[in-house]
Design a protein around this motif. Structure first.
Motif, PDB file in Angstrom:
ATOM      1  N   VAL A  28       0.843  -1.205   0.000  1.00  0.00           N
ATOM      2  CA  VAL A  28       0.000   0.000   0.000  1.00  0.00           C
ATOM      3  C   VAL A  28       0.880   1.258   0.000  1.00  0.00           C
ATOM      4  N   ALA A  29       1.925   1.267   0.818  1.00  0.00           N
ATOM      5  CA  ALA A  29       2.833   2.417   0.852  1.00  0.00           C
ATOM      6  C   ALA A  29       3.473   2.641  -0.514  1.00  0.00           C
ATOM      7  N   TRP A  30       3.912   1.548  -1.136  1.00  0.00           N
ATOM      8  CA  TRP A  30       4.506   1.619  -2.476  1.00  0.00           C
ATOM      9  C   TRP A  30       3.500   2.197  -3.471  1.00  0.00           C
ATOM     10  N   ALA A  31       2.264   1.759  -3.400  1.00  0.00           N
ATOM     11  CA  ALA A  31       1.229   2.206  -4.335  1.00  0.00           C
ATOM     12  C   ALA A  31       0.854   3.670  -4.120  1.00  0.00           C
ATOM     13  N   VAL A  32       1.077   4.186  -2.924  1.00  0.00           N
ATOM     14  CA  VAL A  32       0.772   5.590  -2.647  1.00  0.00           C
ATOM     15  C   VAL A  32       1.941   6.491  -3.065  1.00  0.00           C
ATOM     16  N   VAL A  33       3.155   6.104  -2.732  1.00  0.00           N
ATOM     17  CA  VAL A  33       4.323   6.967  -2.931  1.00  0.00           C
ATOM     18  C   VAL A  33       4.831   6.947  -4.366  1.00  0.00           C
ATOM     19  N   VAL A  34       4.998   5.779  -4.934  1.00  0.00           N
ATOM     20  CA  VAL A  34       5.670   5.649  -6.231  1.00  0.00           C
ATOM     21  C   VAL A  34       4.952   6.376  -7.373  1.00  0.00           C
ATOM     22  N   PRO A  35       3.644   6.260  -7.532  1.00  0.00           N
ATOM     23  CA  PRO A  35       3.007   6.984  -8.643  1.00  0.00           C
ATOM     24  C   PRO A  35       3.194   8.502  -8.562  1.00  0.00           C
ATOM     25  N   GLN A  36       3.142   9.071  -7.367  1.00  0.00           N
ATOM     26  CA  GLN A  36       3.353  10.512  -7.226  1.00  0.00           C
ATOM     27  C   GLN A  36       4.797  10.877  -7.577  1.00  0.00           C
ATOM     28  N   TRP A  37       5.720  10.031  -7.164  1.00  0.00           N
ATOM     29  CA  TRP A  37       7.128  10.253  -7.456  1.00  0.00           C
ATOM     30  C   TRP A  37       7.367  10.172  -8.964  1.00  0.00           C
ATOM     31  N   ARG A  38       6.813   9.156  -9.605  1.00  0.00           N
ATOM     32  CA  ARG A  38       6.986   9.003 -11.060  1.00  0.00           C
ATOM     33  C   ARG A  38       6.405  10.201 -11.796  1.00  0.00           C
ATOM     34  N   TYR A  39       5.228  10.657 -11.364  1.00  0.00           N
ATOM     35  CA  TYR A  39       4.581  11.792 -12.023  1.00  0.00           C
ATOM     36  C   TYR A  39       5.432  13.054 -11.885  1.00  0.00           C
ATOM     37  N   ALA A  40       6.083  13.217 -10.745  1.00  0.00           N
ATOM     38  CA  ALA A  40       6.909  14.397 -10.510  1.00  0.00           C
ATOM     39  C   ALA A  40       8.191  14.385 -11.340  1.00  0.00           C
ATOM     40  N   VAL A  41       8.705  13.213 -11.687  1.00  0.00           N
ATOM     41  CA  VAL A  41      10.010  13.095 -12.339  1.00  0.00           C
ATOM     42  C   VAL A  41       9.908  12.837 -13.844  1.00  0.00           C
ATOM     43  N   HIS A  42       9.014  11.970 -14.267  1.00  0.00           N
ATOM     44  CA  HIS A  42       8.971  11.537 -15.667  1.00  0.00           C
ATOM     45  C   HIS A  42       8.438  12.641 -16.583  1.00  0.00           C
ATOM     46  N   ARG A  43       9.219  12.931 -17.610  1.00  0.00           N
ATOM     47  CA  ARG A  43       8.861  13.947 -18.596  1.00  0.00           C
ATOM     48  C   ARG A  43       9.250  13.462 -19.985  1.00  0.00           C
ATOM     49  N   TRP A  44       8.613  14.064 -20.998  1.00  0.00           N
ATOM     50  CA  TRP A  44       8.983  13.767 -22.372  1.00  0.00           C
ATOM     51  C   TRP A  44       8.648  14.965 -23.239  1.00  0.00           C
ATOM     52  N   GLU A  45       9.337  15.065 -24.380  1.00  0.00           N
ATOM     53  CA  GLU A  45       9.103  16.155 -25.321  1.00  0.00           C
ATOM     54  C   GLU A  45       9.591  15.723 -26.693  1.00  0.00           C
ATOM     55  N   VAL A  46       8.888  16.172 -27.717  1.00  0.00           N
ATOM     56  CA  VAL A  46       9.328  15.955 -29.095  1.00  0.00           C
ATOM     57  C   VAL A  46       9.599  17.323 -29.701  1.00  0.00           C
ATOM     58  N   THR A  47      10.815  17.502 -30.229  1.00  0.00           N
ATOM     59  CA  THR A  47      11.164  18.743 -30.908  1.00  0.00           C
ATOM     60  C   THR A  47      11.314  18.458 -32.398  1.00  0.00           C
ATOM     61  N   ASP A  48      11.721  19.450 -33.142  1.00  0.00           N
ATOM     62  CA  ASP A  48      11.919  19.270 -34.586  1.00  0.00           C
ATOM     63  C   ASP A  48      13.094  18.352 -34.901  1.00  0.00           C
ATOM     64  N   THR A  49      13.967  18.126 -33.905  1.00  0.00           N
ATOM     65  CA  THR A  49      15.172  17.342 -34.179  1.00  0.00           C
ATOM     66  C   THR A  49      15.313  16.075 -33.341  1.00  0.00           C
ATOM     67  N   ALA A  50      14.554  15.946 -32.231  1.00  0.00           N
ATOM     68  CA  ALA A  50      14.798  14.808 -31.341  1.00  0.00           C
ATOM     69  C   ALA A  50      13.608  14.518 -30.434  1.00  0.00           C
ATOM     70  N   VAL A  51      13.670  13.340 -29.811  1.00  0.00           N
ATOM     71  CA  VAL A  51      12.733  12.946 -28.764  1.00  0.00           C
ATOM     72  C   VAL A  51      13.518  12.974 -27.453  1.00  0.00           C
ATOM     73  N   TRP A  86      15.996   7.142  -7.924  1.00  0.00           N
ATOM     74  CA  TRP A  86      17.018   7.789  -7.103  1.00  0.00           C
ATOM     75  C   TRP A  86      17.916   8.656  -7.960  1.00  0.00           C
ATOM     76  N   ALA A  87      18.255   8.156  -9.126  1.00  0.00           N
ATOM     77  CA  ALA A  87      19.072   8.911 -10.073  1.00  0.00           C
ATOM     78  C   ALA A  87      18.222   9.205 -11.301  1.00  0.00           C
ATOM     79  N   ARG A  88      18.279  10.420 -11.763  1.00  0.00           N
ATOM     80  CA  ARG A  88      17.497  10.794 -12.939  1.00  0.00           C
ATOM     81  C   ARG A  88      18.297  10.548 -14.208  1.00  0.00           C
ATOM     82  N   GLU A  89      17.586  10.081 -15.219  1.00  0.00           N
ATOM     83  CA  GLU A  89      18.214   9.812 -16.506  1.00  0.00           C
ATOM     84  C   GLU A  89      17.501  10.628 -17.571  1.00  0.00           C
ATOM     85  N   GLN A  90      18.262  11.416 -18.298  1.00  0.00           N
ATOM     86  CA  GLN A  90      17.714  12.150 -19.433  1.00  0.00           C
ATOM     87  C   GLN A  90      18.286  11.529 -20.698  1.00  0.00           C
TER      88      GLN A  90
END
Length: 143
Positions: A42-65, A72-76
């Motif tokens: 239950v703790a995992w189900a409460v914390v992890v989705p909020q954490w993922r939403y705060a960190v995970h991002r994406w964007e498509v530009t004219d040249t790249a995705v 714990w470590a962010r990867e771009q």
């Protein structure tokens, strides 16, 4: 979607442990361990989705995705359009319940594909079509 997936995976794990407890006489799973596992799920189900939403991002530009992920470590990651080999859309069972999908952009990179999770199904379909056209319009052999 992430919360329901975490709850289902946790329930299945606890269920398997309980089945092993019933099937194997020498295996004795204490009740406190089951209760602790349930609290952890239950703790995992409460914390992890909020954490993922705060960190995970994406964007498509004219040249790249561009994607950003991580716990714990962010990867771009950046995938130039000229390196895109395939663009796929997948809908898992839980994602379908919420009308969501995952878009996977495969390149020639040894780091693996870029994944964009939790997209609205219509947006995922549009993104696949958009990236396919954009990648096709760029000169290069995607290797």
């Amino acid at each position: 979607m992430w919360r329901v997936t975490a709850l289902v995976e946790g329930a299945v794990t606890i269920g398997v442990a309980l089945l092993v407890d019933l099937a194997v006489d020498s295996f004795d799973l204490p009740g406190w361990a089951v209760a602790l596992a349930a609290v952890a799920v239950v703790a995992w189900a409460v914390v992890v989705p909020q954490w993922r939403y705060a960190v995970h991002r994406w964007e498509v530009t004219d040249t790249a995705v561009h994607t950003q992920s991580g716990w714990w470590a962010r990867e771009q990651r950046i995938a130039p359009l000229s390196r895109i080999q395939t663009v796929d859309r997948a809908e898992g069972a839980v994602a379908r319940l919420f009308g969501l999908a995952t878009v996977t952009v495969t390149t020639a990179s040894a780091a693996g594909a870029l994944e964009i999770d939790g997209l609205d199904l219509a947006r995922a379909q549009d993104l696949v079509a958009e990236l396919t056209l954009m990648a096709d319009a760029v000169e290069g052999d995607a290797t």
